[in-house]
Design an enzyme around this catalytic site. Structure first.
Site, PDB file in Angstrom:
ATOM      1  N   ASP A  25       4.219  -6.601  13.196  1.00  0.00           N
ATOM      2  CA  ASP A  25       5.263  -6.842  14.210  1.00  0.00           C
ATOM      3  C   ASP A  25       6.709  -6.694  13.737  1.00  0.00           C
ATOM      4  O   ASP A  25       7.631  -7.037  14.476  1.00  0.00           O
ATOM      5  CB  ASP A  25       5.122  -8.258  14.823  1.00  0.00           C
ATOM      6  CG  ASP A  25       4.280  -8.230  16.086  1.00  0.00           C
ATOM      7  OD1 ASP A  25       3.874  -7.117  16.476  1.00  0.00           O
ATOM      8  OD2 ASP A  25       4.033  -9.288  16.668  1.00  0.00           O
ATOM      9  N   LYS A  64       7.314  -1.303  12.775  1.00  0.00           N
ATOM     10  CA  LYS A  64       6.982  -0.028  12.150  1.00  0.00           C
ATOM     11  C   LYS A  64       6.788   1.080  13.185  1.00  0.00           C
ATOM     12  O   LYS A  64       7.313   2.184  13.050  1.00  0.00           O
ATOM     13  CB  LYS A  64       5.691  -0.174  11.319  1.00  0.00           C
ATOM     14  CG  LYS A  64       5.804  -1.188  10.209  1.00  0.00           C
ATOM     15  CD  LYS A  64       4.504  -1.367   9.450  1.00  0.00           C
ATOM     16  CE  LYS A  64       3.410  -2.062  10.240  1.00  0.00           C
ATOM     17  NZ  LYS A  64       3.708  -3.487  10.560  1.00  0.00           N
ATOM     18  N   THR A  65       6.014   0.757  14.214  1.00  0.00           N
ATOM     19  CA  THR A  65       5.707   1.785  15.215  1.00  0.00           C
ATOM     20  C   THR A  65       6.938   2.106  16.068  1.00  0.00           C
ATOM     21  O   THR A  65       7.209   3.277  16.363  1.00  0.00           O
ATOM     22  CB  THR A  65       4.521   1.321  16.082  1.00  0.00           C
ATOM     23  OG1 THR A  65       3.427   1.010  15.212  1.00  0.00           O
ATOM     24  CG2 THR A  65       4.088   2.409  17.050  1.00  0.00           C
ATOM     25  N   HIS A  98      -2.809  -4.320   9.065  1.00  0.00           N
ATOM     26  CA  HIS A  98      -2.809  -4.697   7.661  1.00  0.00           C
ATOM     27  C   HIS A  98      -4.064  -4.207   6.920  1.00  0.00           C
ATOM     28  O   HIS A  98      -3.962  -3.593   5.850  1.00  0.00           O
ATOM     29  CB  HIS A  98      -2.700  -6.213   7.570  1.00  0.00           C
ATOM     30  CG  HIS A  98      -2.684  -6.722   6.169  1.00  0.00           C
ATOM     31  ND1 HIS A  98      -1.696  -6.344   5.277  1.00  0.00           N
ATOM     32  CD2 HIS A  98      -3.515  -7.535   5.509  1.00  0.00           C
ATOM     33  CE1 HIS A  98      -1.936  -6.930   4.115  1.00  0.00           C
ATOM     34  NE2 HIS A  98      -3.031  -7.660   4.234  1.00  0.00           N
TER      35      HIS A  98
HETATM   36  N1  LIG Z   1      15.102  -6.723  18.863  1.00  0.00           N
HETATM   37  C1  LIG Z   1      14.330  -5.811  18.342  1.00  0.00           C
HETATM   38  N2  LIG Z   1      12.998  -5.838  18.557  1.00  0.00           N
HETATM   39  C2  LIG Z   1      12.233  -4.869  18.007  1.00  0.00           C
HETATM   40  C3  LIG Z   1      12.795  -3.841  17.204  1.00  0.00           C
HETATM   41  N3  LIG Z   1      11.808  -3.030  16.787  1.00  0.00           N
HETATM   42  C4  LIG Z   1      10.658  -3.525  17.299  1.00  0.00           C
HETATM   43  N4  LIG Z   1      10.904  -4.628  18.042  1.00  0.00           N
HETATM   44  C5  LIG Z   1       9.913  -5.420  18.777  1.00  0.00           C
HETATM   45  O1  LIG Z   1       9.028  -6.030  17.854  1.00  0.00           O
HETATM   46  C6  LIG Z   1       7.694  -6.004  18.343  1.00  0.00           C
HETATM   47  C7  LIG Z   1       6.777  -5.314  17.369  1.00  0.00           C
HETATM   48  O2  LIG Z   1       7.117  -3.948  17.246  1.00  0.00           O
HETATM   49  P1  LIG Z   1       6.079  -2.857  16.710  1.00  0.00           P
HETATM   50  O3  LIG Z   1       6.822  -1.591  16.552  1.00  0.00           O
HETATM   51  O4  LIG Z   1       4.840  -2.837  17.505  1.00  0.00           O
HETATM   52  O5  LIG Z   1       5.764  -3.488  15.278  1.00  0.00           O
HETATM   53  P2  LIG Z   1       4.705  -2.970  14.207  1.00  0.00           P
HETATM   54  O6  LIG Z   1       5.290  -3.289  12.875  1.00  0.00           O
HETATM   55  O7  LIG Z   1       4.336  -1.560  14.455  1.00  0.00           O
HETATM   56  O8  LIG Z   1       3.492  -3.926  14.479  1.00  0.00           O
HETATM   57  P3  LIG Z   1       1.947  -3.746  13.964  1.00  0.00           P
HETATM   58  O9  LIG Z   1       1.592  -2.304  14.076  1.00  0.00           O
HETATM   59  O10 LIG Z   1       1.181  -4.614  14.896  1.00  0.00           O
HETATM   60  O11 LIG Z   1       1.940  -4.245  12.561  1.00  0.00           O
HETATM   61  C8  LIG Z   1       7.750  -5.320  19.700  1.00  0.00           C
HETATM   62  O12 LIG Z   1       7.838  -6.299  20.680  1.00  0.00           O
HETATM   63  C9  LIG Z   1       9.045  -4.526  19.627  1.00  0.00           C
HETATM   64  O13 LIG Z   1       9.613  -4.276  20.863  1.00  0.00           O
HETATM   65  C10 LIG Z   1      14.226  -3.852  17.000  1.00  0.00           C
HETATM   66  O14 LIG Z   1      14.800  -3.012  16.321  1.00  0.00           O
HETATM   67  N5  LIG Z   1      14.916  -4.855  17.589  1.00  0.00           N
HETATM   68 MG   LIG Z   2       2.422  -0.712  14.726  1.00  0.00          MG
END
Ligand SMILES: Nc1nc2c(ncn2[C@@H]2O[C@H](COP(=O)(O)OP(=O)(O)OP(=O)(O)O)[C@@H](O)[C@H]2O)c(=O)[nH]1
Ligand SMILES: [Mg+2]
Length: 392
Positions: free
Chosen positions: A22, A25-26, A88
């Protein structure tokens, strides 16, 4: 529809995002493709939205070892294949088995949350598997307080130093994947700065171009009227249309009649490229995921090898009980999935958390060599990670 040929005008690198669940990354991966697609000078970059990254159809089709979404993009100086590992466990698995093959990594750390357990674990693992260059994206900087973000940056640099990276000089860029996706100029500029850091800080790796060609088969497809196509990442060497190759596991030798990368035809593929090879006169069922396509006579499959194996602790999703001689798990070697009999010799037992030496007798022969990484799995989960130390 006519296809534009892939022209190798820039060096190709494999890169990926790592970091705690979270932390974004994506979102950041999507933002990178959007910024480059809109830059115009990005050449081949197409925007890949968030939901196309997490749920790329290849992901399901590739099966369980390569649970990776590949995204392609180009900066002014480089062509990148970017992997965004969905979770992970996938990260651990793909890193230890070498499936991710990263030349460099973007460590994504939320400026709001700071270092979390998986941030540290991913850095440790990156070090262990030889990812020498890390660039840090302090993501969610839009939501983070500036002073707190300074502290997070300090913490990340310390973590990197503790793991043997040059923490003081590693580029740390404050970004917001989310705001960059929205087109906010401050944050699209930040993503540009991150890409510049990757372009300049991660060197073009030395490729094993002179070694005999080897491609572990990830997928096999049939194209009506054209024949059988195998896909995968070229592990070493180069290949051209017209070259002879063999598939030792299938006992066949043939000729490459077509070559593509990301849907574009190419004349020559080389180590590090993600490609599709069209093979002349090969029946669909003759080649499987797990086989390798290699320069004729360059590999000899074997069944027996010795290895150093790390048995994952239960905290890492591994076993809760020790294993002993006679243990019979699955071995994931390159793209192959083979059962094997474990002999622990004098060690007798291996507890979760231990690193042990073992000999393995595989159910069928696969190409092996010292230094090759693999995963040990049982019941659909990874319980160990190892490296081949000798063959035979
Ligand atoms: N405020 C803010 N929120 C963000 C940002 N980038 C991501 N988020 C939020 O953080 C949450 C997780 O984002 P993801 O891109 O799914 O994170 P991830 O690291 O890919 O998560 P996993 O694949 O589950 O490990 C989502 O609700 C996004 O909208 C950012 O730059 N700013
Ligand atoms: Mg992801």
């Amino acid at each position: 529809m006519p296809k534009t040929a892939y022209v190798r005008t820039k060096p190709h690198l494999n890169i990926g995002t790592m970091g705690h669940v979270d932390h974004g990354k994506t979102t950041l991966t999507a933002a990178i493709t959007k910024v480059l697609a809109e830059r115009g000078t990005g050449g081949g970059t197409r925007y890949v939205p968030f939901d196309r990254i997490d749920r790329a159809p290849e992901e399901a089709a590739r099966g369980i070892t390569i649970n990776i979404a590949h995204v392609e993009y180009e900066t002014d100086t480089r062509h990148y294949a970017h992997v965004d590992m969905p979770g992970h466990a996938d990260y651990i698995k793909n890193m230890v088995t070498g499936a991710a093959q990263l030349d460099g990594a973007i460590l994504v750390v939320s400026a709001v949350d700071g270092i979390m357990p998986q941030t540290a674990e991913h850095v440790l693992l990156a070090r262990q598997v030889g990812v020498d260059h890390i660039v840090v994206a302090l993501n969610k900087a839009d939501a983070g307080d500036e002073e707190l973000t300074d502290l997070v940056e300090l913490e990340v640099r310390e973590l990197l130093t503790a793991q043997g990276y040059p923490g003081d000089s590693v580029p740390v860029v404050r970004v917001s994947g989310l705001k960059a996706l929205d087109g906010d100029p401050r944050w699209t500029a930040a993503v540009e700065a991150l890409l510049d850091a990757v372009d300049t800080y991660v060197p073009v790796p030395e490729r094993y171009l002179d070694a005999p060609f080897l491609l572990p088969v990830e997928n096999v497809l049939t194209i009506t009227g054209r024949g059988t196509v195998v896909t995968g990442a070229v592990e070493r060497g180069t290949i051209r249309v017209g070259d002879r190759v063999e598939v030792p596991g299938a006992g066949l030798e043939t000729v490459v009649t077509g070559l593509e990368t990301f849907g574009k035809p190419m004349q020559e593929a080389q180590a590090g490229d993600n490609v599709a090879l069209l093979l002349r006169g090969v029946p669909r069922d003759a080649v499987r995921r797990g086989h390798v396509v290699a320069a004729p006579g360059s590999v000899a499959p074997s069944r027996r090898f010795s290895a150093r194996v790390y048995v994952l602790s239960s905290r890492e999703g591994g076993r809760t009980t020790p294993v002993s001689t006679g243990y019979r798990p699955q071995f994931y070697i390159r793209t192959a999935d083979v059962v094997g009999d474990v002999d622990l010799g004098a060690t007798a037992v291996a507890r979760p958390g231990d690193t042990v030496t073992m000999t393995v007798e595989l159910g069928r022969a696969v190409p092996l060599e010292p230094g090759l990484g693999f995963a040990v799995r049982e019941g659909g989960r990874t319980v160990g990670a190892g490296t081949v130390t000798s063959v035979g």
